[in-house]
Design an enzyme around this catalytic site. Structure first.
Site, mmCIF file in Angstrom:
data_model
loop_
_atom_site.group_PDB
_atom_site.id
_atom_site.type_symbol
_atom_site.label_atom_id
_atom_site.label_comp_id
_atom_site.label_asym_id
_atom_site.label_seq_id
_atom_site.Cartn_x
_atom_site.Cartn_y
_atom_site.Cartn_z
ATOM 1 N N LYS A 199 0.854 -1.191 0.000
ATOM 2 C CA LYS A 199 0.000 0.000 0.000
ATOM 3 C C LYS A 199 0.892 1.244 0.000
ATOM 4 C CE LYS A 199 -2.434 3.267 2.465
ATOM 5 N NZ LYS A 199 -1.940 4.281 1.531
ATOM 6 N N GLU A 274 9.348 1.360 11.115
ATOM 7 C CA GLU A 274 10.418 2.343 10.895
ATOM 8 C C GLU A 274 9.725 3.693 10.916
ATOM 9 O OE1 GLU A 274 13.492 1.542 10.733
ATOM 10 O OE2 GLU A 274 13.397 -0.587 10.268
ATOM 11 N N CYS A 308 13.880 10.449 6.911
ATOM 12 C CA CYS A 308 13.699 10.105 8.332
ATOM 13 C C CYS A 308 14.972 10.320 9.133
ATOM 14 C CB CYS A 308 13.237 8.657 8.453
ATOM 15 S SG CYS A 308 14.328 7.519 7.580
ATOM 16 N N GLU A 406 10.098 16.343 14.746
ATOM 17 C CA GLU A 406 10.534 16.078 13.373
ATOM 18 C C GLU A 406 9.833 17.059 12.423
ATOM 19 O OE1 GLU A 406 9.024 12.506 11.392
ATOM 20 O OE2 GLU A 406 11.074 12.108 10.753
#
Ligand code: NAD
Length: 502
Positions: A199, A274, A308, A406
């Site tokens: 997906k 992750e 990331c 983040e």
């Protein structure tokens, strides 16, 4: 700014692909979503709609899960020789390499990243990754185990372990490196004999649908690879909570990862996550400013900060602060932002308007709280696209949102430290623990620092270096489970113990 028309830049196959009706891939067939609806996907450099893709829902999820379960038991896959599985994967790698230009074109169009990034990361790293991982298909093994069972007396045992595919894998991936992230999930799963439902993220569905074409051409038996497009709530959530999915392999935000973990645990579905990061860059005072500046800049700014492991917290020694800062600001100022199809561009757009607004929100709130914008801090003028200039913030500390959270954009927060203890304490003072880099030629100091840093990966004199053989994964809120190398094999297999009395 150079904003090309699709027809002027895309290779003929990419053009043909976006001109065709998009369908999801279930049980070896390209089909419409059951609901018959579509949603648009756009070019973030121009905001123009590229095409529309099927808006799947739980009905499509059920069909894909059923197909993947059937394929798991089908002898054409379940009893395929490991060497034949390896060959199929190698054939897929060859196809991706042969279609590399088309894949890179589609990714740059849909994601926005410069073509050189799409080529180097999505295609070349992806091909290398498959070729590495394919080798594991013929090397799955277990171990012989000696037992010390006393009763019943005189009985002998032979015991051993074997690794078996974990089963049906839902691979849910984000939009920052869509093609590579998909490969990092589905390839080790297929290597281990699992079946998969991929997906892709809502913003970047195109290369996943193109990958489905190549999987079919490579000859994977029907139902082994399925690709469905749609939203997180309508497709991702029902996949993660599906009782007939055995494992969810996820890359994306921490909040979504947590929701997936909660949904999965009800069925004891295995999951690996992750998730987010806020990686520190630790600069010791011996490093050459000319070597540091491009590296420290790109540690964060590569892919416009949409990575990331972005090294968005930069810690400089007070003694050499001015020297390091001068070079860094030159670098950030000099980097060119624009359409990924312009070969002179270093940084592409943010993936969407929503994400651009989010990044600008961080910058604006930081300034209001007292941060100084040394360079950047604004959107690129005279363009419809979602561009944010490389931005360097100073005057911030660990109480600032921009240092704690983040941002996932081209924003570097620069801070200083007093001594090694202060540096370690600041580097570890964050909820995330994905990556970190240390910059120094002083081997003693570096070796003292490495064990003290709470992160899944520590790079020295480099940042964001990945290899198929090097385990990758986060600590703290950055995730659970390690991908790549032998660790990936463990993620997609179950260990079975066998005990034979004689
Ligand atoms: P996201 O969490 O919003 O979406 C990721 C995927 O999850 C998408 O396919 C989305 O449709 C799906 N999803 C959304 N809600 C869901 C739900 N309730 N259940 C199941 N699936 C759902 O993340 P994003 O914005 O696409 O990506 C950016 C994030 O990804 C950043 O936080 C970044 O750090 C992280 N990321 C991590 C790594 C890593 O390796 N640690 C790598 C790349 C990106």
């Amino acid at each position: 700014m150079f904003i090309p028309k699709f027809e002027t830049v895309l290779d003929p196959t990419a053009l043909e692909f976006i001109g065709a009706k998009q369908q999801i891939f279930i049980d070896g067939e390209f089909v419409d979503a059951v609901g018959g609806e579509f949603f648009p996907t756009s070019d973030p450099a121009s905001t123009r709609q590229i095409t529309e893709v099927p808006l799947s829902d739980t009905r499509d999820v059920d069909l894909a899960v059923a197909a993947a379960n059937r394929a798991l038991e089908d002898p054409s896959w379940a009893r395929m020789l490991p060497s034949d599985r390896q060959k199929l994967l190698l054939d897929l790698a060859d196809l991706i390499e042969a279609h590399g230009e088309t894949i890179a074109n589609l990714e740059t169009l849909d994601q926005g990243q410069p073509l050189w990034v799409s080529e180097a990361v999505q295609v070349n790293m992806g091909v290398d990754y498959i070729r590495y991982m394919a080798g594991w298909a013929t090397k799955l093994d277990g171990s012989n185990v000696d037992l010390s069972v006393r009763e019943p007396a005189g009985m002998n045992f032979q015991a051993y372990t074997r690794r078996e595919p974990v089963g049906v894998v839902a691979a849910i991936v984000p939009w920052n490196f869509p093609h590579l992230m998909a490969l990092w999930k589905i390839i080790p799963a297929l290597t281990c004999g699992c079946t998969v439902i991929l997906k892709p993220a809502e913003d970047t569905p195109l290369t996943a649908l193109y990958l489905a074409r190549l999987c079919r051409e490579a000859g994977f038996p029907k139902g082994v690879v399925n690709v469905i497009t749609g939203t997180g709530p309508e497709v991702g959530a029902p996949l993660s909570g599906h009782p007939n999915v055995n494992k969810v392999a996820f890359t994306g935000s921490t909040a979504t990862g947590q929701a997936i973990g909660h949904a999965a645990i009800d069925n004891m579905t295995r999951f690996s996550l992750e998730t987010g990061g806020k990686s520190p860059v630790l600069v010791l005072e011996d490093i050459d400013p000319d070597f540091l500046s491009p590296n420290a800049a790109m540690a964060t700014l590569f892919n416009s900060g949409q990575q990331c492991v972005a090294g968005s917290r930069l810690y400089l020694p007070k003694k050499r602060y001015d020297q390091y800062m001068d070079r860094l600001l030159d670098m950030a100022f000099w980097l060119k932002t624009g359409s990924g199809f312009d070969r002179t561009v270093h940084l592409g757009p943010m993936v969407s308007k929503e994400h651009m607004d989010r990044v600008m929100g961080f910058i604006e709130r930081s300034e209001e709280a007292g941060a100084k914008i040394e360079v950047g801090g604004n959107m690129v003028e005279n363009t419809e696209g979602f561009f944010v200039r490389p931005t360097v913030l100073t005057g911030v500390d660990h109480s600032y949102e921009c240092v704690r959270e983040e941002i996932f954009g081209p924003v570097i927060c620069v801070m200083t430290y007093d001594d090694m203890d202060d540096l370690v304490s600041k580097a570890n003072d964050n909820q995330y623990g994905l990556g970190a880099s240390i910059w120094s030629q002083n081997i003693s100091k570096v070796n003292m620092l490495i064990p003290r840093i709470k992160a899944g990966t520590v790079w020295v004199n480099c940042h964001s270096v990945f290899d198929a053989n090097l385990p990758f994964g986060g600590r703290k809120l950055s995730g659970m489970g390690k991908e790549h190398g032998r660790s990936a094999i463990e993620l997609f297999t179950e260990e079975k113990a066998v005990c034979i009395a004689y």
